[in-house]
Design a protein around this motif. Structure first.
Motif, PDB file in Angstrom:
ATOM      1  N   GLY A 109     -75.322  42.525  93.133  1.00 40.91           N
ATOM      2  CA  GLY A 109     -74.176  43.101  92.435  1.00 40.91           C
ATOM      3  C   GLY A 109     -74.082  44.575  92.766  1.00 40.91           C
ATOM      4  O   GLY A 109     -75.007  45.177  93.306  1.00 40.91           O
ATOM      5  N   TYR A 110     -72.932  45.139  92.472  1.00 39.17           N
ATOM      6  CA  TYR A 110     -72.763  46.573  92.684  1.00 39.17           C
ATOM      7  C   TYR A 110     -73.698  47.336  91.756  1.00 39.17           C
ATOM      8  O   TYR A 110     -73.830  46.997  90.583  1.00 39.17           O
ATOM      9  CB  TYR A 110     -71.323  47.005  92.392  1.00 39.17           C
ATOM     10  CG  TYR A 110     -70.311  46.521  93.387  1.00 39.17           C
ATOM     11  CD1 TYR A 110     -70.372  46.918  94.710  1.00 39.17           C
ATOM     12  CD2 TYR A 110     -69.281  45.680  93.002  1.00 39.17           C
ATOM     13  CE1 TYR A 110     -69.435  46.483  95.633  1.00 39.17           C
ATOM     14  CE2 TYR A 110     -68.333  45.242  93.911  1.00 39.17           C
ATOM     15  CZ  TYR A 110     -68.419  45.642  95.225  1.00 39.17           C
ATOM     16  OH  TYR A 110     -67.498  45.215  96.127  1.00 39.17           O
ATOM     17  N   PRO A 111     -74.337  48.410  92.249  1.00 35.71           N
ATOM     18  CA  PRO A 111     -75.199  49.194  91.363  1.00 35.71           C
ATOM     19  C   PRO A 111     -74.398  50.023  90.356  1.00 35.71           C
ATOM     20  O   PRO A 111     -74.916  50.399  89.315  1.00 35.71           O
ATOM     21  CB  PRO A 111     -75.986  50.083  92.314  1.00 35.71           C
ATOM     22  CG  PRO A 111     -75.170  50.147  93.554  1.00 35.71           C
ATOM     23  CD  PRO A 111     -74.388  48.873  93.621  1.00 35.71           C
ATOM     24  N   PHE A 112     -73.129  50.279  90.666  1.00 36.55           N
ATOM     25  CA  PHE A 112     -72.267  51.046  89.770  1.00 36.55           C
ATOM     26  C   PHE A 112     -70.963  50.280  89.593  1.00 36.55           C
ATOM     27  O   PHE A 112     -70.396  49.788  90.558  1.00 36.55           O
ATOM     28  CB  PHE A 112     -71.961  52.432  90.343  1.00 36.55           C
ATOM     29  CG  PHE A 112     -73.187  53.218  90.682  1.00 36.55           C
ATOM     30  CD1 PHE A 112     -73.949  53.790  89.688  1.00 36.55           C
ATOM     31  CD2 PHE A 112     -73.589  53.377  91.998  1.00 36.55           C
ATOM     32  CE1 PHE A 112     -75.098  54.512  89.996  1.00 36.55           C
ATOM     33  CE2 PHE A 112     -74.720  54.089  92.322  1.00 36.55           C
ATOM     34  CZ  PHE A 112     -75.476  54.656  91.309  1.00 36.55           C
ATOM     35  N   ARG A 113     -70.476  50.203  88.374  1.00 33.15           N
ATOM     36  CA  ARG A 113     -69.216  49.499  88.137  1.00 33.15           C
ATOM     37  C   ARG A 113     -68.020  50.307  88.603  1.00 33.15           C
ATOM     38  O   ARG A 113     -67.040  49.773  89.075  1.00 33.15           O
ATOM     39  CB  ARG A 113     -69.066  49.153  86.651  1.00 33.15           C
ATOM     40  CG  ARG A 113     -70.034  48.099  86.211  1.00 33.15           C
ATOM     41  CD  ARG A 113     -69.734  47.550  84.862  1.00 33.15           C
ATOM     42  NE  ARG A 113     -69.474  48.596  83.887  1.00 33.15           N
ATOM     43  CZ  ARG A 113     -69.021  48.362  82.679  1.00 33.15           C
ATOM     44  NH1 ARG A 113     -68.773  47.149  82.285  1.00 33.15           N
ATOM     45  NH2 ARG A 113     -68.821  49.347  81.843  1.00 33.15           N
ATOM     46  N   VAL A 114     -68.101  51.626  88.469  1.00 27.94           N
ATOM     47  CA  VAL A 114     -67.002  52.504  88.863  1.00 27.94           C
ATOM     48  C   VAL A 114     -67.587  53.601  89.745  1.00 27.94           C
ATOM     49  O   VAL A 114     -68.596  54.201  89.412  1.00 27.94           O
ATOM     50  CB  VAL A 114     -66.318  53.137  87.631  1.00 27.94           C
ATOM     51  CG1 VAL A 114     -65.241  54.115  88.060  1.00 27.94           C
ATOM     52  CG2 VAL A 114     -65.744  52.070  86.731  1.00 27.94           C
ATOM     53  N   ILE A 115     -66.953  53.842  90.872  1.00 22.91           N
ATOM     54  CA  ILE A 115     -67.377  54.922  91.760  1.00 22.91           C
ATOM     55  C   ILE A 115     -66.231  55.913  91.850  1.00 22.91           C
ATOM     56  O   ILE A 115     -65.117  55.552  92.220  1.00 22.91           O
ATOM     57  CB  ILE A 115     -67.735  54.383  93.158  1.00 22.91           C
ATOM     58  CG1 ILE A 115     -68.906  53.410  93.053  1.00 22.91           C
ATOM     59  CG2 ILE A 115     -68.070  55.538  94.108  1.00 22.91           C
ATOM     60  CD1 ILE A 115     -69.276  52.747  94.352  1.00 22.91           C
ATOM     61  N   LEU A 116     -66.517  57.151  91.514  1.00 18.80           N
ATOM     62  CA  LEU A 116     -65.524  58.210  91.572  1.00 18.80           C
ATOM     63  C   LEU A 116     -65.783  59.051  92.809  1.00 18.80           C
ATOM     64  O   LEU A 116     -66.913  59.422  93.095  1.00 18.80           O
ATOM     65  CB  LEU A 116     -65.590  59.082  90.317  1.00 18.80           C
ATOM     66  CG  LEU A 116     -65.397  58.347  88.994  1.00 18.80           C
ATOM     67  CD1 LEU A 116     -65.628  59.295  87.830  1.00 18.80           C
ATOM     68  CD2 LEU A 116     -64.008  57.743  88.913  1.00 18.80           C
ATOM     69  N   PHE A 117     -64.751  59.340  93.572  1.00 21.08           N
ATOM     70  CA  PHE A 117     -64.879  60.142  94.776  1.00 21.08           C
ATOM     71  C   PHE A 117     -64.436  61.564  94.471  1.00 21.08           C
ATOM     72  O   PHE A 117     -63.372  61.770  93.889  1.00 21.08           O
ATOM     73  CB  PHE A 117     -64.029  59.561  95.908  1.00 21.08           C
ATOM     74  CG  PHE A 117     -64.514  58.222  96.373  1.00 21.08           C
ATOM     75  CD1 PHE A 117     -65.546  58.142  97.299  1.00 21.08           C
ATOM     76  CD2 PHE A 117     -63.976  57.064  95.871  1.00 21.08           C
ATOM     77  CE1 PHE A 117     -66.002  56.923  97.736  1.00 21.08           C
ATOM     78  CE2 PHE A 117     -64.426  55.820  96.302  1.00 21.08           C
ATOM     79  CZ  PHE A 117     -65.448  55.768  97.234  1.00 21.08           C
ATOM     80  N   PHE A 118     -65.247  62.524  94.866  1.00 23.21           N
ATOM     81  CA  PHE A 118     -64.925  63.926  94.656  1.00 23.21           C
ATOM     82  C   PHE A 118     -64.980  64.642  95.991  1.00 23.21           C
ATOM     83  O   PHE A 118     -65.835  64.365  96.823  1.00 23.21           O
ATOM     84  CB  PHE A 118     -65.939  64.587  93.704  1.00 23.21           C
ATOM     85  CG  PHE A 118     -65.932  64.000  92.325  1.00 23.21           C
ATOM     86  CD1 PHE A 118     -64.955  64.360  91.416  1.00 23.21           C
ATOM     87  CD2 PHE A 118     -66.883  63.069  91.953  1.00 23.21           C
ATOM     88  CE1 PHE A 118     -64.945  63.825  90.149  1.00 23.21           C
ATOM     89  CE2 PHE A 118     -66.884  62.524  90.683  1.00 23.21           C
ATOM     90  CZ  PHE A 118     -65.897  62.888  89.776  1.00 23.21           C
ATOM     91  N   GLU A 119     -64.069  65.567  96.191  1.00 20.10           N
ATOM     92  CA  GLU A 119     -64.110  66.402  97.372  1.00 20.10           C
ATOM     93  C   GLU A 119     -65.278  67.365  97.237  1.00 20.10           C
ATOM     94  O   GLU A 119     -65.557  67.883  96.171  1.00 20.10           O
ATOM     95  CB  GLU A 119     -62.806  67.215  97.504  1.00 20.10           C
ATOM     96  CG  GLU A 119     -61.592  66.367  97.800  1.00 20.10           C
ATOM     97  CD  GLU A 119     -61.615  65.785  99.207  1.00 20.10           C
ATOM     98  OE1 GLU A 119     -62.109  66.452 100.125  1.00 20.10           O
ATOM     99  OE2 GLU A 119     -61.139  64.653  99.360  1.00 20.10           O
ATOM    100  N   GLN A 120     -65.975  67.613  98.351  1.00 22.44           N
ATOM    101  CA  GLN A 120     -67.107  68.542  98.301  1.00 22.44           C
ATOM    102  C   GLN A 120     -66.738  69.866  98.891  1.00 22.44           C
ATOM    103  O   GLN A 120     -65.960  70.014  99.737  1.00 22.44           O
ATOM    104  CB  GLN A 120     -68.279  67.963  99.077  1.00 22.44           C
ATOM    105  CG  GLN A 120     -68.833  66.746  98.415  1.00 22.44           C
ATOM    106  CD  GLN A 120     -70.092  66.249  99.123  1.00 22.44           C
ATOM    107  OE1 GLN A 120     -70.581  66.858 100.055  1.00 22.44           O
ATOM    108  NE2 GLN A 120     -70.598  65.127  98.682  1.00 22.44           N
TER     109      GLN A 120
END
Length: 120
Positions: A109-120
């Motif tokens: 299964g996915y280790p995270f339910r929601v992945i948020l992408f942020f600019e670095q």
């Protein structure tokens, strides 16, 4: 073991190319990515795959998939059970929250339910 790792890197790179997970505007992909043009697609390839293509060990033929990709319901359910169990270390490794160590077992299964992408 080395062949399995290279195959895994190849498949991951291929998926990234196929699904075009690039933030921002879409990139036009060529018919093949080989050692003659791999430098312009370096950001799309994992480093091991880039080196293999650069050396001429692999040639990637990007394309479209002709089916709706979907994980099995059991995989999605397992990912929901993983909520809150994992984190990312300062080095970028997946770690267990309760131990702070890299898991020594396969994660289903996915280790995270929601992945948020942020600019670095």
């Amino acid at each position: 073991m080395k062949i399995n790792m290279m195959f895994s890197c190849f498949m991951l790179s291929l998926l990234i190319l196929l699904f075009n997970f690039c933030p921002g505007q879409a990139m036009e992909l060529p018919r093949v990515i080989d050692k003659t043009n791999c430098a312009q697609y370096k950001d799309l390839l994992v480093p091991a795959m880039y080196r293999a293509v650069e050396k001429g060990d692999f040639v990637i033929s990007p394309g479209n998939i002709n089916f709706q990709y979907k994980h099995p319901d059991s995989f999605i359910a397992a990912g929901n059970k993983n909520a809150g169990k994992f984190d990312i270390s300062s080095e970028g490794d997946l770690i267990e929250k309760n131990t702070g160590k890299v898991p020594c077992y396969n994660i289903y299964g996915y280790p995270f339910r929601v992945i948020l992408f942020f600019e670095q």
